[in-house]
Scaffold this motif. Structure first.
Motif, short mmCIF file in Angstrom:
data_model
loop_
_atom_site.label_atom_id
_atom_site.label_comp_id
_atom_site.label_asym_id
_atom_site.label_seq_id
_atom_site.Cartn_x
_atom_site.Cartn_y
_atom_site.Cartn_z
N ALA A 138 -42.56 -24.84 19.57
CA ALA A 138 -42.09 -24.07 18.42
C ALA A 138 -42.99 -24.34 17.22
CB ALA A 138 -40.64 -24.42 18.11
N ALA A 141 -46.14 -22.42 17.72
CA ALA A 141 -45.93 -20.99 17.52
C ALA A 141 -45.83 -20.66 16.04
CB ALA A 141 -44.66 -20.54 18.25
N ILE A 142 -45.13 -21.54 15.31
CA ILE A 142 -45.00 -21.29 13.86
C ILE A 142 -46.37 -21.37 13.20
CG2 ILE A 142 -44.07 -22.25 11.72
CD1 ILE A 142 -41.59 -23.03 13.36
N LEU A 149 -46.63 -21.17 6.26
CA LEU A 149 -45.26 -21.64 6.08
C LEU A 149 -45.24 -23.13 5.69
CD1 LEU A 149 -42.91 -20.21 8.78
CD2 LEU A 149 -43.02 -19.73 6.35
N VAL A 153 -40.47 -26.44 7.60
CA VAL A 153 -39.81 -25.67 8.64
C VAL A 153 -39.87 -26.40 9.97
CG1 VAL A 153 -39.78 -23.49 9.87
CG2 VAL A 153 -40.37 -23.55 7.46
N PHE A 156 -37.80 -29.34 9.87
CA PHE A 156 -36.42 -28.96 10.01
C PHE A 156 -36.05 -28.74 11.47
CE2 PHE A 156 -33.88 -25.07 10.61
CZ PHE A 156 -32.64 -25.58 10.28
N LEU A 170 -34.02 -20.94 17.71
CA LEU A 170 -35.31 -20.34 18.04
C LEU A 170 -35.11 -18.94 18.62
CD1 LEU A 170 -37.10 -23.42 19.59
CD2 LEU A 170 -37.67 -22.28 17.44
N MET A 173 -34.65 -16.51 16.03
CA MET A 173 -35.82 -16.30 15.16
C MET A 173 -36.91 -15.47 15.84
SD MET A 173 -35.72 -20.04 13.49
CE MET A 173 -37.40 -20.28 13.14
N MET A 174 -37.04 -15.65 17.15
CA MET A 174 -38.06 -14.88 17.85
C MET A 174 -37.52 -13.48 18.08
SD MET A 174 -39.06 -17.67 20.69
CE MET A 174 -40.18 -16.66 21.59
N LEU A 208 -49.47 -14.60 20.60
CA LEU A 208 -49.95 -14.88 19.23
C LEU A 208 -51.41 -15.25 19.22
CD1 LEU A 208 -46.89 -16.83 17.82
CD2 LEU A 208 -47.80 -14.67 16.97
N PRO B 8 -34.26 -11.11 10.25
CA PRO B 8 -34.80 -12.16 11.10
C PRO B 8 -36.24 -11.87 11.48
CG PRO B 8 -33.05 -10.91 12.18
CD PRO B 8 -33.53 -10.14 11.02
N ALA B 9 -37.10 -11.68 10.54
CA ALA B 9 -38.52 -11.52 10.83
C ALA B 9 -38.92 -12.76 11.60
CB ALA B 9 -39.32 -11.43 9.55
N PHE B 10 -39.81 -12.60 12.53
CA PHE B 10 -40.07 -13.68 13.44
C PHE B 10 -40.43 -14.97 12.71
CE2 PHE B 10 -40.80 -15.88 17.09
CZ PHE B 10 -42.00 -16.55 17.00
N PHE B 11 -39.72 -15.99 13.03
CA PHE B 11 -39.99 -17.31 12.49
C PHE B 11 -39.91 -17.41 11.00
CE2 PHE B 11 -41.73 -18.71 16.61
CZ PHE B 11 -40.81 -19.72 16.76
N PHE B 12 -39.25 -16.45 10.41
CA PHE B 12 -39.00 -16.69 9.00
C PHE B 12 -37.75 -17.53 8.95
CE2 PHE B 12 -40.32 -15.94 4.85
CZ PHE B 12 -39.20 -16.16 4.08
N PRO B 13 -37.85 -18.74 8.48
CA PRO B 13 -36.74 -19.66 8.66
C PRO B 13 -35.54 -19.25 7.83
CG PRO B 13 -38.40 -20.60 7.23
CD PRO B 13 -38.90 -19.27 7.61
N SER B 14 -34.49 -18.91 8.50
CA SER B 14 -33.25 -18.62 7.78
C SER B 14 -32.54 -19.96 7.65
CB SER B 14 -32.42 -17.61 8.56
OG SER B 14 -32.30 -18.04 9.88
N LEU B 15 -32.74 -20.57 6.51
CA LEU B 15 -32.25 -21.95 6.36
C LEU B 15 -30.73 -22.03 6.28
CD1 LEU B 15 -35.04 -23.27 4.06
CD2 LEU B 15 -34.59 -23.95 6.40
#
Lengths: 785, 117
Positions: A138, A141-142, A149, A153, A156, A170, A173-174, A208, B8-15
């Motif tokens: 992950a 990938a980020i 970023l 993150v 976290f 995850l 988010m994906m 990616l 939820p854009a990819f990997f935009f962290p929704s904290l």
């Protein structure tokens, strides 16, 4: 997150395209009536609880219970706001995974009995290993997706100690497909969920990486271009520093200089200056730059004012013409006439000639010879098969790849505004939906209009009036009348055997010997040899086949020399079968005797003349007139006219009128496969019929041509020279011609006139008298009586 | 039911995903001469729905907020208050050998007093 309450009855909210995972918040937008009803009902409860479950087919607007997956998520509505009467926004929080046991109610919204479906606790080393691997993947990938970023993150992510929560986080988010998200939700154990996530992440990383690769390639391409631009700017700066002009400026200067030197016509100069100033303002990279540049180049290169000096020495011109071509008196006279006119009036318009004759008679080479005699440039273009008007007149400059038409191109190649421009095969112009090139030629060939010919590409008037146009054609029938009308037609008829021998000796043999690398002493042709080649290996009005055959003989002789022969070779007629193979054509033998009902006619074809026989026979018991042998309309009518004439004069001829009633008549003209037309076989058919009805044979040594009228008049026809030559080739000694064609005799070579007896007929009786010996008396009597 | 695409854009962290499956009431913590005073914002929670647990210095307050007006209020126009289960654990920087806890509800605020007993 264990939940002590067991089975509950809760409303179901179907979700399109997505899955809500436990522990996660999700914004929702509710619009469907049944969903709105469900949400309203949930909001009216104390706990705001419901079950959110994905629908299998997201295209279904009103999903039924069967359309839903049977594992969903119990959720609490955290926040809600109405956007309009039919639309509300929610934020829901996933609480725990539930399995849907049974439908409780389906109207007005779905409710179902559900039971929590928690994952077993699993703390095996494998799960721990997977957990760490997923965290690492992950993180990568980020990094790949959003390198900017904040580090927090990934920190976290690694701080989430519950592996299932990590997988769910995850997963949300994906941007996974629905089926994958649902599979993740349904995973039976934490290990399975992690394995799934591992797979998804690996795949995502590959995608990616590929994306980044493509992006970076595009980037490097960009930077290359920028670098080039930067270097060019530097180059320009250096050039300026050194006092050199930049290339574009230099180009413009050069063009301007050339334009000024040219002393163009006013309109042209104005237009050219305008284009030049446009060019100056454009950056060299602009697409229009090259277009204008090419255009100006063209304008500069065209011979606006360049003319070649005509050679007005008549004696020399005559010599040149005679050197190149044998005979062709009429054409040569016409050229010399024009030279004479030019001498007196230098401004005279050039004539527009059309050379018309069979293939191979020297039309094209005559054009070259004329240019040489006049001292002008020669340009030739073939119009055969041309079917696009734009080929002649060009395309407008707005089109990509536009070019001037062929006329202007030829003028530019010639480099003077008064060349001899030969338009070959004007009779073979095509015509289709793109336009009619013949119509464009109308303007080009009209002396009144071509003073200011406008090519579409140039869009400037160019003076074509001093161009010496020559067109060539094999037939005049296919040339549109208005076009033919503009041209002075000069016939180049076929050559007689004697003329061919002359030409062969003077031009063809020396040329072919030279080609083969022989000297005239090494190889010679007797006239008999040539005659044999002409009659046995060629059948043409022109000279191409003859020249080719001479060439073949010359090469055979050259081979003998190459193999060591030293003494000169005189090619004899007997040697020919060995060198050229067996005879290709049998001599056109005259039929020795003609039965009653057959007469000898003469025909004109595009390749010269021909002898043909008209055969007539009675069909006892039959009726009417049968005509065969591919005869055209005119010829059939002429056959009918002949029959009517004979019929109406049956009594005078002493024919029993009953035969017309009792028998049909069949007329056949071999060879049956060759189409024939025209009125010139009229008297031949009348003769054949008279001979048939009277049972008196016609003379085999006599051929005839002429049109017949109902009253028995004989009218003149064309193509006399070709017909007479063909008749002579075939061995005919007497020819009956219409009286009115007597004027054509001077065209014939002397030896032909010497060899052949000509009989001129005014009426059909004259013809019959001359052709059918047994009728001579009767016919004569009929005429006088 | 459409999930808006932009969030939820990819990997935009929704904290926000840090949220538990329950909501956390806000809390003020006071130091008092003989112990601690904690104020939990629990408006609309019935006293019998609150559960307080003390373990050494850990104080855990949990329970359920039920939407009391749900039925009589008609339909929602918008909703911001969190309902259903809540939980909040406060760890105090001390250790009581024998803590004494007293609870008091006042105007929707739960007051928890902790002192050495």
């Amino acid at each position: 997150m264990s939940n002590s309450e067991d089975v509950q009855v809760l409303p179901l909210l179907p979700l399109k395209n997505s899955v809500l995972f436990p522990n996660l918040l999700m914004p929702l937008s509710v619009g469907r009536p049944s969903s709105r009803a469900a949400v309203e009902a949930v909001l009216a409860t104390e706990g705001k609880e419901m079950v959110i479950v994905a629908q299998r087919d997201s295209s279904k607007e009103e999903p039924q219970f069967e359309d839903l997956y049977n594992i969903g998520t119990r959720a609490i509505i955290k926040k809600m706001a109405r956007q309009s009467e039919n639309h509300m926004e929610l934020i829901v929080l996933g609480v725990e995974r539930v399995v849907i046991l049974r439908l409780e109610q389906s109207q007005p919204y779905l409710t179902a009995r559900v039971r929590p479906y928690p994952l077993p606790d699993e703390k095996t080393p494998e799960v721990q290993a997977l957990h760490r691997a997923v965290i690492e993947l992950a993180g990568r990938a980020i990094q790949l997706a959003q390198p900017s970023l904040p580090v927090e993150v990934s920190q976290f992510l690694s701080s989430t100690d519950d592996p299932v929560r990590l997988a769910y986080l995850l997963g949300s988010m994906m941007s996974l497909e629905l089926s994958k998200e649902q599979a993740l939700l349904e995973a039976a154990t934490p290990g399975e969920a992690l394995r799934m996530m591992h797979k998804f992440l690996t795949n995502e990383i590959q995608v990616l990486e590929l994306r980044n690769k493509i992006a970076s390639e595009a980037q490097s391409e960009m930077t290359k271009q920028q670098r080039e631009y930067f270097l060019r700017q530097q180059l320009r700066a250096i050039q300026q520093e050194l006092g050199e002009k930049d290339p574009q400026q230099a180009e413009v200067e050069m063009l301007r200089e050339r334009l000024e030197k040219l002393q163009l016509p006013e309109e042209v100069a104005k237009e050219a200056q305008r284009e030049l100033s446009r060019l100056e303002r454009l950056p060299p990279g602009a697409p229009d730059y090259q277009v204008i540049r090419t255009y100006l180049d063209y304008v500069v290169e065209l011979p606006w004012n360049t003319t070649t000096e005509d050679n007005l020495d008549l004696a020399r011109a005559r010599q040149v013409l005679d050197e190149d071509h044998f005979d062709l008196k009429e054409v040569k006279e016409r050229i010399l006439e024009h030279l004479g006119v030019l001498k007196l009036n230098p401004e005279a318009k050039a004539p527009i000639l059309c050379f018309f004759g069979p293939p191979g008679v020297g039309k094209t080479s005559l054009g070259q010879s004329i240019a040489r005699a006049l001292g002008r440039k020669f340009e030739r273009m073939s119009l055969g098969g041309l079917h696009d008007e734009a080929e002649l007149r060009g395309h407008r400059r707005t089109y990509i790849g536009a070019m001037p038409g062929r006329i202007i191109q030829a003028i530019r190649r010639g480099g003077s505004k008064n060349p001899v421009l030969m338009l070959d095969e004007v009779d073979k112009l095509g015509r289709d939906f793109r336009g009619d090139p013949a119509a464009a030629l109308l303007e080009i060939l009209d002396p009144e209009q071509n003073k200011s010919f406008r090519d579409n590409y140039l869009d400037l008037p160019f003076d074509l009036s001093q161009v010496f146009f020559i067109t060539t054609a094999n037939t005049l029938d296919t040339i549109p009348r208005p076009l033919l009308d503009r041209m002075e037609v000069l016939r180049l008829p076929g050559y007689s055997e004697e003329e061919k021998i002359q030409i062969a000796n003077r031009y063809l043999i020396p040329r072919q010997l030279k080609e083969a690398g022989l000297t005239p002493e090494q190889c010679s042709f007797s006239d008999d040899t040539l005659r044999t080649i002409i009659s046995r290996y060629t059948r043409e009005a022109g000279l191409r086949q003859l020249e080719r055959n001479i060439g073949r003989v010359a090469r055979k002789v050259a081979l003998r020399y190459a193999e060591g022969k030293t003494e000169p070779v005189a090619v004899r007629p007997d040697d020919l079968p060995e060198m050229l193979g067996p005879y290709v054509f049998s001599k056109e033998e005259l039929r020795k005797e003609l039965p009653p009902g057959v007469a000898t006619g003469l025909a004109w074809t595009e390749t010269g003349g021909d002898v043909l026989y008209v055969e007539a026979t009675l069909l006892p018991g039959g009726k009417g007139l049968t005509i065969t042998g591919q005869l055209g309309e005119v010829m059939q009518e002429s056959a009918r006219a002949a029959q009517s004439y004979i019929w109406s004069h049956a009594e005078e001829f002493g024919i029993d009128a009953a035969v017309f009633k009792d028998s049909g008549l069949h007329i056949h003209v071999p060879a049956g496969a060759i189409p024939k037309d025209g009125p010139s076989a009229g008297i031949t058919m009348a003769t054949a019929m008279a001979s048939l009805y009277m049972q008196a044979p016609a003379r085999p040594d006599t051929a005839m041509t002429g049109e017949i009228t109902l009253t028995g008049l004989v009218l003149p026809v064309g193509g006399i020279k070709e017909k007479v030559l063909a008749a002579r080739r075939a061995g005919v000694t007497r020819i009956i011609l219409p009286r009115a064609n007597e004027k054509d005799l001077p065209d014939l070579p002397d030896e032909v006139r010497r060899d052949i007896e000509f009989i001129f007929a005014e009426r059909i009786e004259d013809v019959l008298a001359a052709a059918v010996p047994a009728l001579a008396e009767k016919a004569q009597a009929l005429k006088t009586g | 039911m459409d999930r808006p695409k932009q969030l939820p854009a990819f990997f935009f962290p929704s904290l926000q995903s840090e949220e538990r499956t329950y909501w956390r009431p806000s809390v003020d913590v006071y130091r008092t001469p003989n112990g601690w005073l904690l104020k939990f914002d629990l408006a609309g929670v019935r006293p019998e729905d609150v559960h307080v647990e003390v373990q050494g210095c850990l104080i855990r307050v949990s329970g359920v907020r039920r939407d009391l007006l749900a039925e009589e209020a008609g339909s929602y126009y918008s909703m911001e208050i969190s309902y259903n289960r809540f939980e909040r654990t406060i760890s105090l920087p001390c250790e009581f050998a024998n803590p004494h806890v007293s609870l008091e509800g006042r105007d929707g605020i739960l007051i928890v007093r902790v002192s050495e007993g």
